[in-house]
Design an enzyme around this catalytic site. Structure first.
Site, PDB file in Angstrom:
ATOM      1  N   PRO A  85       8.679  20.906 -27.938  1.00  0.00           N
ATOM      2  CA  PRO A  85      10.136  20.907 -27.825  1.00  0.00           C
ATOM      3  C   PRO A  85      10.574  20.340 -26.478  1.00  0.00           C
ATOM      4  CG  PRO A  85       9.290  23.163 -27.753  1.00  0.00           C
ATOM      5  CD  PRO A  85       8.114  22.265 -28.019  1.00  0.00           C
ATOM      6  N   GLY A  91       6.706  20.537 -20.682  1.00  0.00           N
ATOM      7  CA  GLY A  91       6.092  19.282 -20.222  1.00  0.00           C
ATOM      8  C   GLY A  91       6.174  18.138 -21.208  1.00  0.00           C
ATOM      9  N   SER A  93       8.246  15.552 -21.289  1.00  0.00           N
ATOM     10  CA  SER A  93       8.433  14.220 -20.690  1.00  0.00           C
ATOM     11  C   SER A  93       7.132  13.734 -20.045  1.00  0.00           C
ATOM     12  CB  SER A  93       9.596  14.207 -19.698  1.00  0.00           C
ATOM     13  OG  SER A  93       9.328  15.047 -18.600  1.00  0.00           O
ATOM     14  N   ALA A  95       4.092  14.526 -21.110  1.00  0.00           N
ATOM     15  CA  ALA A  95       3.173  14.162 -22.202  1.00  0.00           C
ATOM     16  C   ALA A  95       3.562  12.800 -22.777  1.00  0.00           C
ATOM     17  CB  ALA A  95       3.182  15.241 -23.284  1.00  0.00           C
ATOM     18  N   ASP A 138       2.901  18.717 -14.244  1.00  0.00           N
ATOM     19  CA  ASP A 138       2.950  18.387 -15.674  1.00  0.00           C
ATOM     20  C   ASP A 138       2.134  17.134 -15.997  1.00  0.00           C
ATOM     21  OD1 ASP A 138       4.787  20.422 -15.429  1.00  0.00           O
ATOM     22  OD2 ASP A 138       6.291  19.496 -16.707  1.00  0.00           O
TER      23      ASP A 138
HETATM   24  O1  PMV Z   1      10.137  24.467 -15.654  1.00  0.00           O
HETATM   25  P1  PMV Z   1       8.722  24.123 -15.416  1.00  0.00           P
HETATM   26  O2  PMV Z   1       7.760  24.714 -16.380  1.00  0.00           O
HETATM   27  O3  PMV Z   1       8.470  22.669 -15.175  1.00  0.00           O
HETATM   28  O4  PMV Z   1       8.305  24.877 -14.070  1.00  0.00           O
HETATM   29  C1  PMV Z   1       8.940  24.784 -12.844  1.00  0.00           C
HETATM   30  C2  PMV Z   1       7.992  25.374 -11.843  1.00  0.00           C
HETATM   31  C3  PMV Z   1       8.603  25.801 -10.524  1.00  0.00           C
HETATM   32  O5  PMV Z   1       7.548  26.366  -9.767  1.00  0.00           O
HETATM   33  C4  PMV Z   1       9.680  26.822 -10.717  1.00  0.00           C
HETATM   34  C5  PMV Z   1       9.203  24.633  -9.770  1.00  0.00           C
HETATM   35  C6  PMV Z   1       8.208  23.622  -9.235  1.00  0.00           C
HETATM   36  O6  PMV Z   1       8.652  22.491  -8.936  1.00  0.00           O
HETATM   37  O7  PMV Z   1       7.022  23.931  -9.083  1.00  0.00           O
END
Ligand code: PMV
Length: 317
Positions: A85, A91, A93, A95, A138
């Protein structure tokens, strides 16, 4: 024609604390972004198409950035199909970008397996270029698969060092056990920027918050050891603890807590994942069907997944 795919991710330990130099663990999960890329026969020069539409920067920002910067061949016809989703913190974008980068390398005569670090760096550059600000979490997870430990210093299993905009990260590979997780999407869109800013205010004002952040770092490193031993029971306890610590710095949300509470009776552990304020939670469980049902009954959208999914790869034709 080349088919590729790359996995989505969840953060198992260390979100938010990673902003302050603590380590974090991200896992590749078995939901994938799939892509088919082929040269466009007879296409006009430099007019690429994505899912039947002319590629343009407003609808296809990641594609456009990556192709303009990293593709020197002729026009492309791209078809996509995703199980991840979008805008949920899983993640999608990254992927997308990573499977595209893999496809461009294979179309250019290279091999994904020989070029993983290049794929990771170019995909991170693309996310950074499009989002203005990003960490390599990611894109590294989508590229290498399995687990990724992000840290501010080099440790065992180092794959690469990344520097950008005054920040730096050491990306490490983690082998993870093949365990079931159920992901619950609240349907509430949390804003990562807002949640990061909220933690920043607390961190600057309150020494207790700084203590919580450093304890998250300790939980994360204990989690790394539990992953290496394949100790699922301990992993679950540490996930619960990480969730309480994230709650203490104000990034939990009633919609998340409802799903965590629903999952826990049938889980080894459960926590919010990613930025919080909505978004997703994850549960580690030996009874995935029961947890799937419990999350759905509590109003969430459940996804079945396995840990330890492979990174970007070329799929069969
Ligand atoms: O929203 P996600 O899963 O991409 O996670 C953000 C992770 C944080 O630690 C809150 C922010 C970051 O840039 O690491």
């Amino acid at each position: 024609m080349v088919r590729t795919s790359a996995p989505g991710k969840v953060i198992l330990f260390g979100e938010h604390a990673v902003v302050y130099g603590e380590p974090a663990v991200a896992l590749a999960v078995s939901l994938r972004f799939r892509m088919r890329v082929a040269p466009r026969e007879g296409g006009r020069a430099r007019v690429h198409r994505v899912d039947g539409h002319r590629m343009d920067a407003s609808c296809h920002a990641y594609f456009k950035y990556a192709v303009d910067k990293y593709w020197t061949g002729g026009p492309l016809e791209i078809r996509t199909d995703s199980e991840i989703p979008s805008a949920s913190g899983m993640g999608s974008s990254a992927a997308l970008t990573t499977s595209l980068m893999g496809a461009l390398i294979e179309l250019g005569g290279g091999a994904i397996d020989a070029e993983r670090e290049r794929i990771a760096r170019q995909s991170f550059d693309t996310e950074y270029g499009v989002q203005g600000r990003a960490s390599p979490t990611d894109t590294s997870t989508a590229t290498f698969g399995q687990g990724i430990l992000l840290a501010k210093r080099a440790m065992d299993g180092l794959i690469m060092h990344v520097e950008r905009g005054g920040a730096e990260w050491y990306v490490h590979r983690l082998k993870v056990p093949d365990l079931s997780i159920v992901i619950g999407y609240t349907g509430v869109k949390g804003s990562t920027g807002e949640m990061v800013a909220r933690v920043r205010r607390l961190y600057d004002e309150n020494p207790l918050a700084r203590g919580v952040v450093s304890e998250i770092g300790e939980v994360t490193m204990e989690g790394v050891a539990a992953l290496e031993r394949g100790d699922a029971a301990r992993l679950g306890e540490l996930m619960d603890r990480n969730h309480e610590l994230l709650d203490a710095i104000g990034v939990n949300h009633p919609s998340l807590q409802r799903l965590v509470d629903a999952a826990r009776p049938h889980s080894l552990g459960a926590k919010l994942t990613g930025a919080g304020g909505g978004g997703c939670m994850i549960a580690l469980t030996e009874e995935p069907e029961r947890v799937f049902k419990a999350i759905a009954e509590a109003g969430g959208q459940p996804f079945m997944a396995r840990m330890g999914a492979p990174g970007v790869r070329r799929d069969g034709d």
